[in-house]
Motif scaffolding. Structure first.
Motif, PDB file in Angstrom:
ATOM      1  N   GLY A   1       5.794   6.638   7.057  1.00 56.53           N
ATOM      2  CA  GLY A   1       6.294   5.459   7.366  1.00 56.53           C
ATOM      3  C   GLY A   1       5.667   3.957   6.634  1.00 56.53           C
ATOM      4  N   LEU A   2       4.902   4.291   5.608  1.00 57.41           N
ATOM      5  CA  LEU A   2       4.084   3.222   5.080  1.00 57.41           C
ATOM      6  C   LEU A   2       5.283   2.202   4.281  1.00 57.41           C
TER       7      LEU A   2
ATOM      8  N   HIS B   1       8.084   1.489   5.364  1.00 56.79           N
ATOM      9  CA  HIS B   1       8.742   0.597   6.217  1.00 56.79           C
ATOM     10  C   HIS B   1       7.870  -0.391   7.075  1.00 56.79           C
ATOM     11  N   LYS B   2       6.494  -0.492   6.592  1.00 56.17           N
ATOM     12  CA  LYS B   2       5.574  -1.476   7.396  1.00 56.17           C
ATOM     13  C   LYS B   2       5.909  -2.717   6.553  1.00 56.17           C
ATOM     14  N   PRO B   3       5.615  -3.718   7.275  1.00 59.28           N
ATOM     15  CA  PRO B   3       5.569  -5.119   6.805  1.00 59.28           C
ATOM     16  C   PRO B   3       4.449  -5.311   5.689  1.00 59.28           C
TER      17      PRO B   3
ATOM     18  N   LEU C   1       0.768  -5.359   6.237  1.00 60.18           N
ATOM     19  CA  LEU C   1       0.291  -4.073   6.807  1.00 60.18           C
ATOM     20  C   LEU C   1       0.108  -3.070   5.705  1.00 60.18           C
ATOM     21  N   ILE C   2       0.954  -3.171   4.515  1.00 56.71           N
ATOM     22  CA  ILE C   2       0.862  -2.362   3.642  1.00 56.71           C
ATOM     23  C   ILE C   2      -0.550  -2.603   2.725  1.00 56.71           C
TER      24      ILE C   2
ATOM     25  N   THR D   1      -3.487  -1.169   4.222  1.00 52.90           N
ATOM     26  CA  THR D   1      -3.600   0.134   4.070  1.00 52.90           C
ATOM     27  C   THR D   1      -4.461   0.161   2.608  1.00 52.90           C
TER      28      THR D   1
ATOM     29  N   SER E   1       5.431   7.029   0.233  1.00 55.51           N
ATOM     30  CA  SER E   1       4.434   7.030   1.010  1.00 55.51           C
ATOM     31  C   SER E   1       3.545   8.009   0.739  1.00 55.51           C
TER      32      SER E   1
ATOM     33  N   GLU F   1      -2.925   7.697  10.461  1.00 53.28           N
ATOM     34  CA  GLU F   1      -1.703   8.338  10.221  1.00 53.28           C
ATOM     35  C   GLU F   1      -1.708   9.297   9.030  1.00 53.28           C
TER      36      GLU F   1
END
Length: 109
Positions: free
Chosen positions: A39-40, A42-44, A47-48, A51, A76, A102
């Motif tokens: 799901g990375l 699809h993150k804002p 948040l990417i 990460t 991802s 995750e």
């Protein structure tokens, strides 16, 4: 290790087999593994970016063994090439999971 490469989600790239090194500076074969971060993509963006910073922090502690790393945002998927040190891919994966719960080891060679 050089900087973490983050591949674009839209631009085609040269195949990974041509970019990732196969041997270290002494001619020893490297070991590769992949880590999925579900799901990375699809993150804002913030948040990417967080990460990516977590990954870089973990790799800083393993800079003596991590030779190449690329994060494919579209998939991802994090590809990592390391020097042949027994158990290091599992140590790195667990260190990543400590800051990115995750994250999942999906393959090692």
């Amino acid at each position: 290790m050089s900087e973490l490469v983050v591949s674009s989600t839209f631009l085609p790239a040269e195949p990974l087999r041509k970019r990732a090194p196969a041997f270290d500076e002494h001619g020893k074969a490297l070991s590769d593994f992949m880590v999925l971060i579900p799901g990375l993509v699809h993150k804002p963006q913030h948040l990417i970016q967080a990460t990516i910073e977590h990954i870089q922090t973990v790799f800083a502690g393993y800079n003596h063994v991590v030779v190449f790393a690329e994060l494919n945002l579209k998939l991802s998927l994090l590809w990592v090439s390391v020097k042949p040190v027994p158990g290091v891919r599992f140590q790195i994966t667990e260190a990543l999971r400590a800051v990115i719960p995750e994250a999942r080891l999906v393959s090692h060679i």
